[in-house]
Design an enzyme around this catalytic site. Structure first.
Site, PDB file in Angstrom:
ATOM      1  N   GLN A  10       0.782  -1.243   0.000  1.00  0.00           N
ATOM      2  CA  GLN A  10       0.000   0.000   0.000  1.00  0.00           C
ATOM      3  C   GLN A  10       0.815   1.296   0.000  1.00  0.00           C
ATOM      4  O   GLN A  10       0.476   2.230  -0.724  1.00  0.00           O
ATOM      5  CB  GLN A  10      -0.948   0.011   1.221  1.00  0.00           C
ATOM      6  CG  GLN A  10      -1.855   1.216   1.217  1.00  0.00           C
ATOM      7  CD  GLN A  10      -2.823   1.312   2.375  1.00  0.00           C
ATOM      8  OE1 GLN A  10      -3.435   2.330   2.575  1.00  0.00           O
ATOM      9  NE2 GLN A  10      -2.989   0.258   3.155  1.00  0.00           N
ATOM     10  N   GLU A  43       1.262  -1.265   8.243  1.00  0.00           N
ATOM     11  CA  GLU A  43       0.461  -0.130   8.711  1.00  0.00           C
ATOM     12  C   GLU A  43       0.366   0.017  10.236  1.00  0.00           C
ATOM     13  O   GLU A  43       0.738   1.034  10.816  1.00  0.00           O
ATOM     14  CB  GLU A  43      -0.952  -0.281   8.124  1.00  0.00           C
ATOM     15  CG  GLU A  43      -2.002   0.674   8.663  1.00  0.00           C
ATOM     16  CD  GLU A  43      -1.763   2.101   8.237  1.00  0.00           C
ATOM     17  OE1 GLU A  43      -1.511   2.341   7.055  1.00  0.00           O
ATOM     18  OE2 GLU A  43      -1.840   3.004   9.102  1.00  0.00           O
ATOM     19  N   ASP A  90       0.580   3.751   5.999  1.00  0.00           N
ATOM     20  CA  ASP A  90       0.861   3.402   4.602  1.00  0.00           C
ATOM     21  C   ASP A  90       0.567   4.574   3.662  1.00  0.00           C
ATOM     22  O   ASP A  90       1.463   5.149   3.064  1.00  0.00           O
ATOM     23  CB  ASP A  90      -0.003   2.211   4.182  1.00  0.00           C
ATOM     24  CG  ASP A  90       0.577   0.890   4.669  1.00  0.00           C
ATOM     25  OD1 ASP A  90       1.778   0.850   4.978  1.00  0.00           O
ATOM     26  OD2 ASP A  90      -0.169  -0.093   4.733  1.00  0.00           O
ATOM     27  N   GLY A 108      -7.727  20.389  19.077  1.00  0.00           N
ATOM     28  CA  GLY A 108      -7.324  21.785  19.005  1.00  0.00           C
ATOM     29  C   GLY A 108      -7.819  22.595  20.177  1.00  0.00           C
ATOM     30  O   GLY A 108      -8.230  22.048  21.207  1.00  0.00           O
ATOM     31  N   GLY A 109      -7.796  23.891  20.041  1.00  0.00           N
ATOM     32  CA  GLY A 109      -8.178  24.769  21.140  1.00  0.00           C
ATOM     33  C   GLY A 109      -9.682  25.004  21.248  1.00  0.00           C
ATOM     34  O   GLY A 109     -10.130  25.730  22.138  1.00  0.00           O
TER      35      GLY A 109
END
Ligand code: COA
Length: 415
Positions: free
Chosen positions: A17, A139, A168, A247-248
């Protein structure tokens, strides 16, 4: 119409892959990708996870569009002669063999550089130089070694690998960028170079926000946007955070109408600070706009669980698409949890060529993911994957081999 990588020839020595993802992208950008496979067997994925007996698997077809297939046995003298001709005439060799396999074939960097000093040699390996450089990697090993598994999963659960093939396909993307950069640099230096994308490094690059959090944790001993805050305990390493936003802006997956029977009746809801008043209004909690327990992002971090429980009471009254319609009009960032069935039938993805129907001579029609990178002057037409060795004779003729040479190579078992 011309393509961005018109004129670039790729000797594609990739399999499974990671490498094939890279060369498929280069083919979609216009490169002539010549996939070299072992006679009689080919890429192992042709036979893996087959859904139709005797027919190339979807695993293979969906990673090898727009390529040509040539069979060469590199362990035969004639095979090496063909390969050398390819090395002479191609711009890039891409490979993802186990460490040392290319050298064992006699195709060392020194050999390649002597035959074609302009050739770029691009490799995926599991690890870069260090204690694991000789290891074979797939993977999930990369997801585990690159920091993804330890930071993914339920708060109290075991490490978890993700469905997105970041080890991959993620590494293949990194390698493709390295190749394009090396081609650009070659235009001024005239020289090829080695390009290496280790899978551990690529996964870590995609997990860089977690290394950010590791350092925040070491400094402050807490991570306020994680579900462990404020009641739970933090240890020495970044914990698993369930579906909390990375995130924030705090976010969560919330149930929608029908969740009892539909495993994908959920929505991802982000309590973006800028639209907090709109969120309060839509869920019927206008009082929260000025309530000091909820009014500021900092204050809300102490109450995220009750906040999301209350929002979920509202989302459970709507199906995920109704909720999307209402929230989008209010600029509240959110997204439905889409099943693969819904994605396969999504008209807008068909319209942009991101989901494409392809016709294959032995398989018939099937769906694939097209080029997710859209260039206005270099459109992508997805064409089917090649049958094993479909282009051997045509490519050998281009390389100057006569019909007699081809017969001799066949007799030797070299092609
Ligand atoms: N003619 C003759 N021999 C060929 C050949 C050809 N056209 N193509 C491959 N081979 C041989 C190789 O020379 C090698 O032989 P050797 O072991 O005698 O040197 C052999 O096939 C097997 O190659 P290998 O890469 O070791 O395959 P594998 O199936 O044992 O391992 C991986 C598969 C993916 C684990 C391994 O290739 C790997 O770690 N690759 C790097 C990381 C990676 O890309 N992983 C993700 C894959 S999606």
């Amino acid at each position: 119409m011309a393509k961005a990588l018109d004129g670039v020839r790729i000797l594609d020595f990739t399999h499974v892959q990671s490498g094939p993802t890279c060369t498929q992208l280069l083919a979609w950008l216009g490169a002539d990708v010549i996939k070299v496979e072992r006679p009689g067997e080919g890429d192992a994925t042709r036979q893996q996870l087959r859904d139709i007996p005797g027919v190339d698997s979807l695993y293979f077809t969906m990673l090898n569009h727009n390529k040509r297939s040539v069979t060469i046995n590199t362990k035969k003298k004639g095979g090496m002669a063909v390969l050398d001709r390819l090395i002479k005439t191609c711009d890039v060799l891409v490979e993802n063999f186990a460490p040392g396999a290319l050298d064992r074939m006699g195709i060392t960097w020194e050999h390649i550089h002597a035959v074609n000093p302009r050739m770029i040699v691009a490799s995926v390996k599991g690890f870069g130089p260090g204690p694991y450089e000789d290891c074979k990697v797939y993977e999930n090993v990369a997801q585990c070694a690159g920091g993804s598994a330890s930071t993914t999963g339920e708060v109290d659960g075991m490490p978890m690998v993700t469905g997105a093939q970041i080890g991959d396909s993620g590494t293949g993307l990194h390698l493709a960028l390295g190749i394009v950069a090396a081609l650009y640099q070659r235009a001024s230096t005239g020289r090829g170079q080695k390009v290496l994308a280790p899978m551990q490094d690529a996964v870590l690059n995609l997990c860089r926000v977690k290394l950010r959090d590791q350092q925040r944790l070491e400094r402050t001993r807490t991570l306020h946007e994680y579900p462990q805050y404020p009641d739970g305990q933090f240890g020495g390493a970044v914990p698993r955070a369930g579906n909390a936003s990375g995130g924030g802006q705090p976010g969560a997956i919330l149930k929608c109408k029908g969740w009892e029977t539909d495993p994908n009746a959920y929505i991802y809801f982000i309590t973006q600070a800028a639209v907090w008043p709109a969120i309060c209004k839509v869920i019927g909690e206008e009082g929260w706009v000025d309530d000091e327990a909820f009014a500021t992002p900092q204050a809300r971090l102490l109450h995220l669980k009750p906040v999301f429980r209350r929002i979920e009471q509202w989302t459970m009254t709507k199906d995920k698409f109704e909720a999307m319609d209402i929230l989008n009009k209010l600029d509240i960032p959110c997204g439905p949890i889409l099943s693969m069935r819904e994605i396969a039938n999504e008209p807008s993805l068909r319209a942009t060529g991101t989901v494409v129907e392809v016709d294959h001579p032995t398989r018939g029609k099937y769906l694939t993911v097209g080029n997710p990178i859209k260039l206005s002057d270099s459109p992508t037409e997805v064409t089917r994957s090649p049958l094993l060795g479909e282009h051997t004779e045509a490519v050998l003729a281009e390389l100057g081999f006569s019909a007699g040479d081809v017969a001799a190579l066949r007799a030797e078992g070299a092609i």
